[in-house]
Design a protein around this motif. Structure first.
Motif, PDB file in Angstrom:
ATOM      1  N   SER A  51       0.855  -1.184   0.000  1.00 47.14           N
ATOM      2  CA  SER A  51       0.000   0.000   0.000  1.00 47.14           C
ATOM      3  C   SER A  51       0.893   1.236   0.000  1.00 47.14           C
ATOM      4  O   SER A  51       2.124   1.135   0.130  1.00 47.14           O
ATOM      5  N   LEU A  52       0.286   2.415  -0.099  1.00 52.31           N
ATOM      6  CA  LEU A  52       1.074   3.645  -0.030  1.00 52.31           C
ATOM      7  C   LEU A  52       1.786   3.747   1.316  1.00 52.31           C
ATOM      8  O   LEU A  52       2.964   4.140   1.371  1.00 52.31           O
ATOM      9  N   SER A  53       1.127   3.368   2.390  1.00 46.01           N
ATOM     10  CA  SER A  53       1.788   3.398   3.698  1.00 46.01           C
ATOM     11  C   SER A  53       2.956   2.426   3.737  1.00 46.01           C
ATOM     12  O   SER A  53       3.998   2.721   4.327  1.00 46.01           O
ATOM     13  N   LEU A  55       4.743   1.439   1.089  1.00 50.14           N
ATOM     14  CA  LEU A  55       5.780   2.046   0.258  1.00 50.14           C
ATOM     15  C   LEU A  55       6.519   3.134   1.033  1.00 50.14           C
ATOM     16  O   LEU A  55       7.752   3.248   0.956  1.00 50.14           O
ATOM     17  N   TYR A  56       5.761   3.931   1.786  1.00 49.87           N
ATOM     18  CA  TYR A  56       6.387   4.999   2.566  1.00 49.87           C
ATOM     19  C   TYR A  56       7.240   4.431   3.698  1.00 49.87           C
ATOM     20  O   TYR A  56       8.272   5.004   4.049  1.00 49.87           O
ATOM     21  N   THR A  57       6.825   3.317   4.281  1.00 52.07           N
ATOM     22  CA  THR A  57       7.635   2.680   5.317  1.00 52.07           C
ATOM     23  C   THR A  57       8.988   2.261   4.754  1.00 52.07           C
ATOM     24  O   THR A  57      10.044   2.524   5.347  1.00 52.07           O
ATOM     25  N   VAL A  58       8.959   1.619   3.593  1.00 54.73           N
ATOM     26  CA  VAL A  58      10.201   1.199   2.942  1.00 54.73           C
ATOM     27  C   VAL A  58      11.027   2.422   2.538  1.00 54.73           C
ATOM     28  O   VAL A  58      12.248   2.459   2.728  1.00 54.73           O
ATOM     29  N   ALA A  59      10.370   3.440   1.993  1.00 60.50           N
ATOM     30  CA  ALA A  59      11.083   4.646   1.565  1.00 60.50           C
ATOM     31  C   ALA A  59      11.722   5.366   2.749  1.00 60.50           C
ATOM     32  O   ALA A  59      12.836   5.906   2.638  1.00 60.50           O
ATOM     33  N   ASN A  60      11.045   5.392   3.898  1.00 61.43           N
ATOM     34  CA  ASN A  60      11.626   6.023   5.089  1.00 61.43           C
ATOM     35  C   ASN A  60      12.895   5.291   5.517  1.00 61.43           C
ATOM     36  O   ASN A  60      13.893   5.925   5.896  1.00 61.43           O
ATOM     37  N   ALA A  61      12.848   3.965   5.479  1.00 62.04           N
ATOM     38  CA  ALA A  61      14.035   3.178   5.837  1.00 62.04           C
ATOM     39  C   ALA A  61      15.150   3.409   4.818  1.00 62.04           C
ATOM     40  O   ALA A  61      16.327   3.546   5.183  1.00 62.04           O
ATOM     41  N   GLN A  62      14.798   3.450   3.545  1.00 63.29           N
ATOM     42  CA  GLN A  62      15.799   3.716   2.510  1.00 63.29           C
ATOM     43  C   GLN A  62      16.449   5.070   2.711  1.00 63.29           C
ATOM     44  O   GLN A  62      17.662   5.237   2.503  1.00 63.29           O
ATOM     45  N   LEU A  86      -1.631   5.930   6.560  1.00 60.65           N
ATOM     46  CA  LEU A  86      -2.628   6.416   5.615  1.00 60.65           C
ATOM     47  C   LEU A  86      -3.668   5.337   5.304  1.00 60.65           C
ATOM     48  O   LEU A  86      -3.367   4.138   5.307  1.00 60.65           O
ATOM     49  N   ALA A  87      -4.878   5.773   5.012  1.00 63.00           N
ATOM     50  CA  ALA A  87      -5.902   4.838   4.561  1.00 63.00           C
ATOM     51  C   ALA A  87      -5.480   4.244   3.219  1.00 63.00           C
ATOM     52  O   ALA A  87      -4.839   4.910   2.399  1.00 63.00           O
ATOM     53  N   ASP A  88      -5.816   2.982   3.005  1.00 59.17           N
ATOM     54  CA  ASP A  88      -5.440   2.310   1.764  1.00 59.17           C
ATOM     55  C   ASP A  88      -6.495   2.601   0.697  1.00 59.17           C
ATOM     56  O   ASP A  88      -7.555   1.984   0.658  1.00 59.17           O
ATOM     57  N   LEU A  89      -6.172   3.558  -0.170  1.00 63.04           N
ATOM     58  CA  LEU A  89      -7.105   3.980  -1.223  1.00 63.04           C
ATOM     59  C   LEU A  89      -6.499   3.715  -2.595  1.00 63.04           C
ATOM     60  O   LEU A  89      -6.735   4.463  -3.550  1.00 63.04           O
ATOM     61  N   ARG A  90      -5.723   2.655  -2.715  1.00 64.36           N
ATOM     62  CA  ARG A  90      -4.969   2.426  -3.944  1.00 64.36           C
ATOM     63  C   ARG A  90      -5.857   2.206  -5.171  1.00 64.36           C
ATOM     64  O   ARG A  90      -5.403   2.387  -6.302  1.00 64.36           O
ATOM     65  N   ASN A  91      -7.107   1.786  -4.960  1.00 60.34           N
ATOM     66  CA  ASN A  91      -7.994   1.515  -6.096  1.00 60.34           C
ATOM     67  C   ASN A  91      -8.934   2.677  -6.406  1.00 60.34           C
ATOM     68  O   ASN A  91      -9.926   2.506  -7.114  1.00 60.34           O
ATOM     69  N   ARG A  92      -8.597   3.835  -5.912  1.00 61.55           N
ATOM     70  CA  ARG A  92      -9.465   5.011  -6.065  1.00 61.55           C
ATOM     71  C   ARG A  92      -9.749   5.341  -7.529  1.00 61.55           C
ATOM     72  O   ARG A  92     -10.842   5.812  -7.869  1.00 61.55           O
ATOM     73  N   ARG A  93      -8.785   5.112  -8.400  1.00 61.11           N
ATOM     74  CA  ARG A  93      -8.970   5.436  -9.817  1.00 61.11           C
ATOM     75  C   ARG A  93      -8.954   4.182 -10.699  1.00 61.11           C
ATOM     76  O   ARG A  93      -8.808   4.290 -11.915  1.00 61.11           O
TER      77      ARG A  93
END
Length: 288
Positions: A51-53, A55-62, A86-93
């Motif tokens: 999810s975006l959260s 991805l952000y967790t991995v990006a923060n560690a990176q 963050l709320a998981d809204l990956r299918n919004r579009r």
């Protein structure tokens, strides 16, 4: 390849100054509150991708590992503290525009802050634009700090345990396309086209309406009145025909069937995802 593109590709492999911390959940305003329908769009494959959260967790560690690497090379690296709740809204579009308020004000355009937090994007832009040539050199290439951070978070697996992480994305694209061939979805699409014609417009499907070149004369062109009118009609007809609900149900069934068909693959994918998140969290400081 730009540094923004490189960052997106790094995130997709799963996605000494200090930036201002992101607001805590109760302080973070939601500029575009999702509809209940958006919140309910959870597909089976979602459990096997970040999810975006995530991805952000991995990006923060990176980011932390990159700063450590850059410091060893005599260079600074600004940390971007991304929210991970963050709320998981990956299918919004996934099925095009489905929110009346978004269609009315933005047509088919994606307003800044709809899919990713505006403040995070602004920090990315500020950091990217401020990189010196020596920083870019230290970051890039096979031996650069960006690659080193990825390797440290995702050590090489044994050849017999390698998982094709791109397969789930290909299967996801296929389920979206195959679901429209199901009788109930094909019927709903026909009803949607009839509804759209009644409102004065003609497109074969919602994606064709969204991709109309008239809406995109330039990269920076704002939503036009005709675009907004079509988008509003599009959403209204989706609601009237139940198109999104039928498409989503058909996709859910197709994805569940794929998971049953490939149990070993999805089990390995899930374990890899959990391991990647665990490795990232081990790098990050304890939550405050």
């Amino acid at each position: 390849m730009t540094f923004r593109t490189a960052r997106i590709l790094v995130a997709a492999l799963v996605l000494a100054g200090c930036a201002t911390p992101a607001p805590r959940p109760q302080e973070r305003a939601e500029p575009f509150p999702p509809t209940e329908q958006v919140e309910d769009l959870r597909l089976p494959f979602d459990a096997y991708t970040l999810s975006l959260s995530g991805l952000y967790t991995v990006a923060n560690a990176q980011d932390l590992l990159t700063r450590e690497c850059m410091a060893a090379r005599g260079e600074a690296w600004e940390i971007i503290e991304r929210p991970t709740d963050l709320a998981d809204l990956r299918n919004r579009r996934r099925y095009g525009v489905i929110e009346p308020g978004i269609a009315e004000h933005f047509g088919y355009h994606v307003p800044v802050g709809l899919l990713t937090p505006r403040d995070v994007e602004q920090r990315y832009d500020a950091r990217d634009s401020g990189l010196s040539e020596t920083q870019k050199t230290a970051l890039s290439g096979a031996g650069g700090c960006t690659a080193e951070a990825v390797i440290r978070l995702r050590p090489a697996r044994k050849p017999d345990r390698k998982v094709d992480q791109g397969l789930v994305e290909r299967l996801s694209q296929r389920s979206l396309a195959d679901a429209r061939g199901r009788p109930e979805v094909a019927q709903a699409l026909g009803d949607w086209r009839d509804c759209l014609r009644e409102l004065g417009f003609s497109y074969p499907d919602p994606f064709a309406a969204m991709a109309d070149t008239a809406w995109w004369p330039t990269e920076t062109a704002p939503p036009s009145a005709p675009e907004r009118a079509v988008a509003v009609a599009d959403v209204r007809c989706k609601e009237r025909t139940g198109l999104v609900a039928r498409w989503y149900a058909a996709e859910t069934a197709l994805q569940q069937a794929e998971i049953r068909r490939r149990p070993a693959y999805f089990q390995a994918l899930g374990l890899g995802l959990a391991g990647e998140l665990a490795a990232a969290k081990a790098v990050l400081p304890p939550a405050r």
